[in-house]
Design a protein around this motif. Sequence first.
Motif, PDB file in Angstrom:
ATOM      1  N   LEU A 223       0.825  -1.206   0.000  1.00 60.59           N
ATOM      2  CA  LEU A 223       0.000   0.000   0.000  1.00 60.59           C
ATOM      3  C   LEU A 223       0.861   1.258   0.000  1.00 60.59           C
ATOM      4  O   LEU A 223       0.563   2.224  -0.717  1.00 60.59           O
ATOM      5  N   ARG A 224       1.928   1.264   0.777  1.00 63.79           N
ATOM      6  CA  ARG A 224       2.805   2.439   0.877  1.00 63.79           C
ATOM      7  C   ARG A 224       3.327   2.860  -0.499  1.00 63.79           C
ATOM      8  O   ARG A 224       3.345   4.040  -0.839  1.00 63.79           O
ATOM      9  N   ALA A 225       3.740   1.870  -1.272  1.00 63.71           N
ATOM     10  CA  ALA A 225       4.263   2.164  -2.611  1.00 63.71           C
ATOM     11  C   ALA A 225       3.164   2.688  -3.532  1.00 63.71           C
ATOM     12  O   ALA A 225       3.381   3.623  -4.317  1.00 63.71           O
ATOM     13  N   GLU A 226       1.975   2.121  -3.428  1.00 62.81           N
ATOM     14  CA  GLU A 226       0.891   2.468  -4.346  1.00 62.81           C
ATOM     15  C   GLU A 226       0.323   3.863  -4.108  1.00 62.81           C
ATOM     16  O   GLU A 226      -0.146   4.511  -5.055  1.00 62.81           O
ATOM     17  N   VAL A 227       0.329   4.335  -2.848  1.00 65.93           N
ATOM     18  CA  VAL A 227      -0.299   5.627  -2.551  1.00 65.93           C
ATOM     19  C   VAL A 227       0.724   6.744  -2.332  1.00 65.93           C
ATOM     20  O   VAL A 227       0.360   7.844  -1.917  1.00 65.93           O
TER      21      VAL A 227
END
Length: 324
Positions: A223-227
Amino acid sequence: MFFHMIELTLQNRMNEVKKLYESLSLIGSLSLAISLPWIIYKALHLQRSLNNLFGKVVVITGASSGLGEALAHEFYMKGCQVVLCARRRQELDRVRTDLMHSHSTVQTHPPIIIPLDLADLDNLVENLKKIITVTGKVDILINNGGVSHRGNVLSTNIDVDMKIMMVNYFGTVALTKAVLPDMVKRNEGHIVFISSVQGLIALPERSAYSASKHAVQAFGDSLRAEVADNNISVSVISPGYIQTNLSLNALTGSGDSYGQMDDSTKSGYTPEYVAKKIVKAVAQKKKEMIISSMLPKIAIFLRKYLPSLYFFAMARRAKKSSLK
């Protein structure tokens, strides 16, 4: 002549010691001159970050006791509008009353209570909509709610594994997915996952719990990478043992309540100490943090760099436990 030579030798040695002392003093002075401004800068930066929490809407799951309750106090004291979420409405009422009485001088909105069950996936979206209807937004989501496990793999019923995964992982993921669209729309927000050291190192007789926390760790990293481009921060916090009722409420292999306070839990950090560390990490938007004593950190190091030694140690631990 002989004594004169000894005197000269002693004098030379004294001069060398004096020069060494002066050089060390100079190095110490330079180090202090360099480090002191940096320490002051870090302290000021932390205080500014904490001040920026004022007025933020903070949703906390598992807020009816333990770490969740301690987090509610810490965020409330920072001037946040706290939304208390858990299954037990009566306990949430108690926490809300304690917050308002203990910190009556704090200038913020009264705490909001939203009873919810992380295992009830169908109603999580509706509960999130209720929160946004009242508060207008969610700035920070603290995924803290969860359940633990005590029992070996062989004797643990599969429905226990499923229940723990449902609460600790799927419930957390569902609530996170419910809040994300609004954060993406506003191009800001912060998702916090309260994982565990056992999400980094799996212990014997904790298979279901460790697996659920492993999953949370992986989901948080993805999630960290995607947002990242949406200005949304993601923090994964991994505490060690905390003096809470987690072991008392843990599920055994049969699904019953464990009902015992582990010695390791008794000797763990206080919820208040861990909550303070977490709030600082959230204010500074740290991507991850381990809050534990040295032994778990050594185990994490061994698991990564000397796995054979770690596996041996865990096998010894499992054997010792099975002999009790």
